[in-house]
Design a protein around this motif. Structure first.
Motif, PDB file in Angstrom:
ATOM      1  N   GLU A  29       7.278   1.999  -2.447  1.00  0.00           N
ATOM      2  CA  GLU A  29       7.584   3.414  -2.366  1.00  0.00           C
ATOM      3  C   GLU A  29       6.919   4.033  -1.144  1.00  0.00           C
ATOM      4  N   THR A  30       7.641   4.928  -0.491  1.00  0.00           N
ATOM      5  CA  THR A  30       7.083   5.672   0.632  1.00  0.00           C
ATOM      6  C   THR A  30       6.146   6.735   0.094  1.00  0.00           C
ATOM      7  N   ASN A  32       4.389  10.190   0.648  1.00  0.00           N
ATOM      8  CA  ASN A  32       4.457  11.450   1.390  1.00  0.00           C
ATOM      9  C   ASN A  32       3.370  12.378   0.879  1.00  0.00           C
ATOM     10  N   ASP A  57      -2.137   3.351   4.694  1.00  0.00           N
ATOM     11  CA  ASP A  57      -0.896   3.089   3.955  1.00  0.00           C
ATOM     12  C   ASP A  57       0.006   2.069   4.646  1.00  0.00           C
ATOM     13  N   LYS A  59       3.029   0.420   6.202  1.00  0.00           N
ATOM     14  CA  LYS A  59       4.474   0.648   6.167  1.00  0.00           C
ATOM     15  C   LYS A  59       4.905   1.636   5.081  1.00  0.00           C
ATOM     16  N   THR A  60       4.048   1.897   4.106  1.00  0.00           N
ATOM     17  CA  THR A  60       4.437   2.818   3.030  1.00  0.00           C
ATOM     18  C   THR A  60       4.171   4.281   3.389  1.00  0.00           C
ATOM     19  N   TYR A  61       3.511   4.516   4.528  1.00  0.00           N
ATOM     20  CA  TYR A  61       3.245   5.902   4.940  1.00  0.00           C
ATOM     21  C   TYR A  61       4.547   6.581   5.341  1.00  0.00           C
ATOM     22  N   GLY A  62       4.752   7.782   4.810  1.00  0.00           N
ATOM     23  CA  GLY A  62       5.952   8.545   5.128  1.00  0.00           C
ATOM     24  C   GLY A  62       5.662   9.721   6.037  1.00  0.00           C
ATOM     25  N   ASN A  63       5.356  10.869   5.435  1.00  0.00           N
ATOM     26  CA  ASN A  63       5.103  12.100   6.173  1.00  0.00           C
ATOM     27  C   ASN A  63       3.905  12.837   5.584  1.00  0.00           C
ATOM     28  N   GLN A  93       4.142  11.404  11.811  1.00  0.00           N
ATOM     29  CA  GLN A  93       5.084  12.177  11.006  1.00  0.00           C
ATOM     30  C   GLN A  93       4.469  13.412  10.353  1.00  0.00           C
TER      31      GLN A  93
END
Length: 140
Positions: A29-30, A32, A57, A59-63, A93
């Motif tokens: 899961e991303t 955020n 995080d 690759k799972t880091y989103g924004n 992001q």
């Protein structure tokens, strides 16, 4: 030599479990994040936090979204330190939002704000909507 059904069942279970775990890791899961703040001085720590979370995080880091509400919106347009920090928001992001209700209450013209800031109609409502989408939130 005949292989007992019990052994076949066990090996099928082990194989299925390994495939399931691999699929879960690939579809992680991303993550955020949301910071709701009434102090524009929190932008610098928010950017530092975004850098740390991105490293942690992977690759799972989103924004990381930062929503500013309240009287602090009066101090954005003419704040050179804040505006200098905005140049760093393209990394990791980070997105900055300003509460439209606060702008109206404190008579701040959205046209006077830096171009890379987005105005949302209601910052608190927007924060709740992001929480519903799974954002991890912090109010400072």
């Amino acid at each position: 030599m005949k292989t007992p059904i019990k052994h076949i069942t066990m090996w099928c279970f082990v194989l299925f479990s390994a495939i399931t775990l691999q699929a879960q890791n690939e579809n992680a899961e991303t993550l955020n994040y949301l910071i709701l703040s009434k102090n524009i001085q929190q932008l610098k720590p928010a950017l530092i936090t975004a850098n740390a979370l991105a490293k942690e995080d992977g690759k799972t880091y989103g924004n990381l979204y930062v929503v500013f509400c309240g009287k602090t919106v009066q101090d954005i347009a003419d704040n050179s330190e804040f505006n200098a920090l905005l140049k760093d928001i393209n990394s990791n992001q980070v997105k900055i939002f300003i509460c439209g209700l606060s702008l109206n209450k404190f008579n701040v013209n959205p046209a006077d704000l830096p171009k890379n800031i987005q105005v949302v109609e209601n910052g608190i409502l927007y924060a709740f909507q992001l929480k519903k989408q799974g954002f991890i939130s912090l109010t400072i």
